[in-house]
Scaffold this motif. Sequence first.
Motif, short mmCIF file in Angstrom:
data_model
loop_
_atom_site.label_atom_id
_atom_site.label_comp_id
_atom_site.label_asym_id
_atom_site.label_seq_id
_atom_site.Cartn_x
_atom_site.Cartn_y
_atom_site.Cartn_z
N TYR A 48 3.14 4.13 -5.78
CA TYR A 48 3.56 3.71 -4.44
C TYR A 48 5.05 3.98 -4.25
O TYR A 48 5.83 4.03 -5.20
CB TYR A 48 3.24 2.23 -4.18
N GLY A 49 5.42 4.17 -3.00
CA GLY A 49 6.81 4.44 -2.65
C GLY A 49 6.90 4.76 -1.18
O GLY A 49 5.89 5.06 -0.53
N PRO A 50 8.10 4.72 -0.59
CA PRO A 50 8.25 4.96 0.84
C PRO A 50 7.93 6.39 1.22
O PRO A 50 7.83 7.29 0.37
CB PRO A 50 9.73 4.65 1.09
N GLY A 51 7.75 6.60 2.52
CA GLY A 51 7.47 7.96 3.01
C GLY A 51 8.56 8.93 2.62
O GLY A 51 9.75 8.60 2.61
N ASP A 117 -4.82 9.92 -1.37
CA ASP A 117 -3.47 9.93 -0.80
C ASP A 117 -3.44 9.07 0.47
O ASP A 117 -4.47 8.79 1.08
CB ASP A 117 -3.07 11.37 -0.46
N THR A 118 -2.23 8.65 0.87
CA THR A 118 -2.00 7.87 2.10
C THR A 118 -2.89 6.63 2.12
O THR A 118 -3.53 6.29 3.12
CB THR A 118 -2.24 8.74 3.36
N GLY A 147 0.14 5.38 -2.21
CA GLY A 147 0.39 4.76 -0.91
C GLY A 147 1.82 4.29 -0.80
O GLY A 147 2.61 4.39 -1.74
N ARG A 148 2.14 3.74 0.36
CA ARG A 148 3.51 3.29 0.59
C ARG A 148 3.79 1.91 0.01
O ARG A 148 4.94 1.57 -0.25
CB ARG A 148 3.81 3.29 2.09
N ARG A 149 2.76 1.11 -0.12
CA ARG A 149 2.96 -0.26 -0.56
C ARG A 149 2.32 -0.49 -1.92
O ARG A 149 1.35 0.19 -2.28
CB ARG A 149 2.37 -1.23 0.48
N PRO A 150 2.84 -1.44 -2.67
CA PRO A 150 2.24 -1.75 -3.98
C PRO A 150 0.85 -2.33 -3.79
O PRO A 150 0.49 -2.79 -2.70
CB PRO A 150 3.21 -2.78 -4.59
N PRO A 151 0.04 -2.33 -4.84
CA PRO A 151 -1.32 -2.87 -4.71
C PRO A 151 -1.30 -4.36 -4.40
O PRO A 151 -0.35 -5.07 -4.75
CB PRO A 151 -1.93 -2.58 -6.09
N PHE A 298 9.66 -0.13 1.20
CA PHE A 298 11.03 0.33 0.96
C PHE A 298 12.01 -0.84 0.88
O PHE A 298 13.22 -0.64 0.90
CB PHE A 298 11.48 1.29 2.06
N VAL A 299 11.49 -2.06 0.81
CA VAL A 299 12.33 -3.25 0.66
C VAL A 299 12.03 -3.88 -0.69
O VAL A 299 10.88 -4.18 -1.01
CB VAL A 299 12.09 -4.25 1.80
#
Length: 717
Positions: A48-51, A117-118, A147-151, A298-299
């Motif tokens: 996971y990580g930001p766009g 993905d995504t 994905g963008r957010r952690p599980p 991203f926070v």
Amino acid sequence: MSSFRRSSIGERLRDVRRRMFVGRGGEVELFRSALLAPGDPVTVLFLYGPGGIGKTSLLDVLADVAAEDGANVVRLDGRHVPPTPGALLGVLAAVLGRDGDPLRELAELRRPVLLIDTYELLESLDEWVRDTFLPALPGDALVVIAGRRPPEAEWTADPAWRELVRVVSLRNLDPRDGRAYLVAQNVPETLHERLLAVSHGHPLTLSMLVDGVRRRLAAGGDAADAVPRGLGDLPDLVRVLLKRTIEEAPGPWHRMALEVCAHAYVTTEELLRVMLGDSGVSAAEAAEMFAWLRTLSFVDEGPYGLFPHDLVRDALDADLRWRDPDRYAELHHGVRAHLLARIKSGGDEREKQRLLADAIFVTCSRTSLAVEVATARMVEEFIDELREGDGAAIVEMTRTLQGQDQADLVAYWMRRQPHAFRVFRDARGEPRGYGAYLELHEATEADLATDPGADAMWRYAQRHGLPRTGEQVMAWRFFLDGTHHHRSSPSVTLAAVWHVLDILTRERVSWSFVGTYTDAELWGPTLAYLDFWRAEDADYEIGGTRYVAFAHDWRRTGVGQWLEVTTARELGAAVRPASEDLSELVLSQAEFAEAVRAALRDLHIPERLARNPLLHSQVLRRESRDEHEPTDALRELLGRAADSLRGDRRLHGLYEVVDRTFLRPSTTQERTAEALHLSFSTYRRHRDRAVTHIVEWMWKREVYGQAPDVEHQVSTG
């Protein structure tokens, strides 16, 4: 005729991407290990990580690694899958290219590898994916979810899943990998550091910056001008980054919460409550905004609050500054005021140091502060008093880096003013640097004769604005870090923290000097931001090394004005340069008293009042309103000083004397005395007592910045 196979455009694109791919070695090796030992222990790799962080590019590489190892790769993208179980299974069947049950088809594949993905677009299916879909896959399957957010917490709360899933947070490229990427892109080496600094190693941003550099160079532009100073110079890039990096905020309050989070170094629920309160947001709603911020990919969370990834911070901050400068200024003032209130409220010194260090670290990116300060980040280091046993380490540190003559002077001042020294300690409490802020007003002639540095700064103060009785003259005489000298280090930030804390808390200072550095060009921007001008005739030489001096006269620009000036510089507003303004007079107490008496005499003679020295005084600048002409402001201020006579019952009767003599004169003083039914000698005694009170009222505001206590020292006899 021999046959040959031409590669497709897709294959060529894949080859180029693989060739340009850098970094992520740990993630690739983790995947390869799981691939070589199917089912033991990692079954699901959750990235996971930001766009724009490079999740899709990493999946491309993992797909190639799996294919080269003989595995069967199946890819799904949440952007093309409606978030229902049936739709996901339908898309999976289409990807497999077979009719029938896609789970059974997957089970028939040799060493299946499923890449999703995504995944943030499929989060409504998370429970079904975890409890139904994945358990139905064959035991030797390897699944990678990006994905963008952690599980969700259920993935690791379940002991069984906790054994099989490995969660990896993707970060920006480290400097080594970032440079490798720029080398692969044939970017001139002279541009590498600036590109990495602006992008923070964020892959998408770095790629877009490289594209801009290439186009600028192809058009014949200068390489030095091809890299922006910051994201604020590239509103189009910021817009793309915000679209790729953060999803649209659900509402205006969420957007405001994001802006606060980007502007403050760390964000607490208290800060949100204060900053959003003026917009009608309740405490409960601010708590909801804080909880929402915690869900964003991203926070991050730290021991003191929430903070965004550096690139997201820069993009959000640059966007607001470009889009709504007034709102940006309002936000900056609000965050700054909250921070100063917390610092001034007392409490633990270490907490004050941390708060101010955070503010300085963020401020550096918004001003022309020297890169030496902007890159210096303290974590466990702290400012401490001089302890027994520190002296030998400090003297040796100085001798090694600055020579024996300077070391001898350090030892001298540690004997003369040990309280002037502070030690910058690491997490273990060991000295890693130190500084000394000498009280030159307490120095003896012998002290000044011993130390050319102290002598040069003291004599500068005597020449350019003699200190008045009770005023302090302070000098930052020594500073260094034991390893980095004057270069970037936590000691640099700690010295800046100490400096600003002293500015905010010390009273009755006339002069502050900084005479610790040898490189005026490097440190000039930092000291100019702090409103210290270059004081060349206070430079001095020790052991063949020239030390450069900077100065600030707090009687010309007090702390309140200093805060306004530095805030304006942080906002990029037009503000006067840091320079010695000799038109700003610093009057002695006797000169000030004579100027007040002259102003009362000349109150209704405009040409004389216009030449009065009080027009350049600190008290008039502090007390007058912008719309007033200076002479009108002086008349108003003297009227307020006269009104203060009414506040003391013992002096109340003197107001009428001042009113008829100075404020609204209509005849001679002799006739005024007759009208007040006073003998002329009694009238003069009352007049002089009243004038003495007015002088003291004005002087205390000039020196202390506040009204005097009504229990003043004017004799009532």
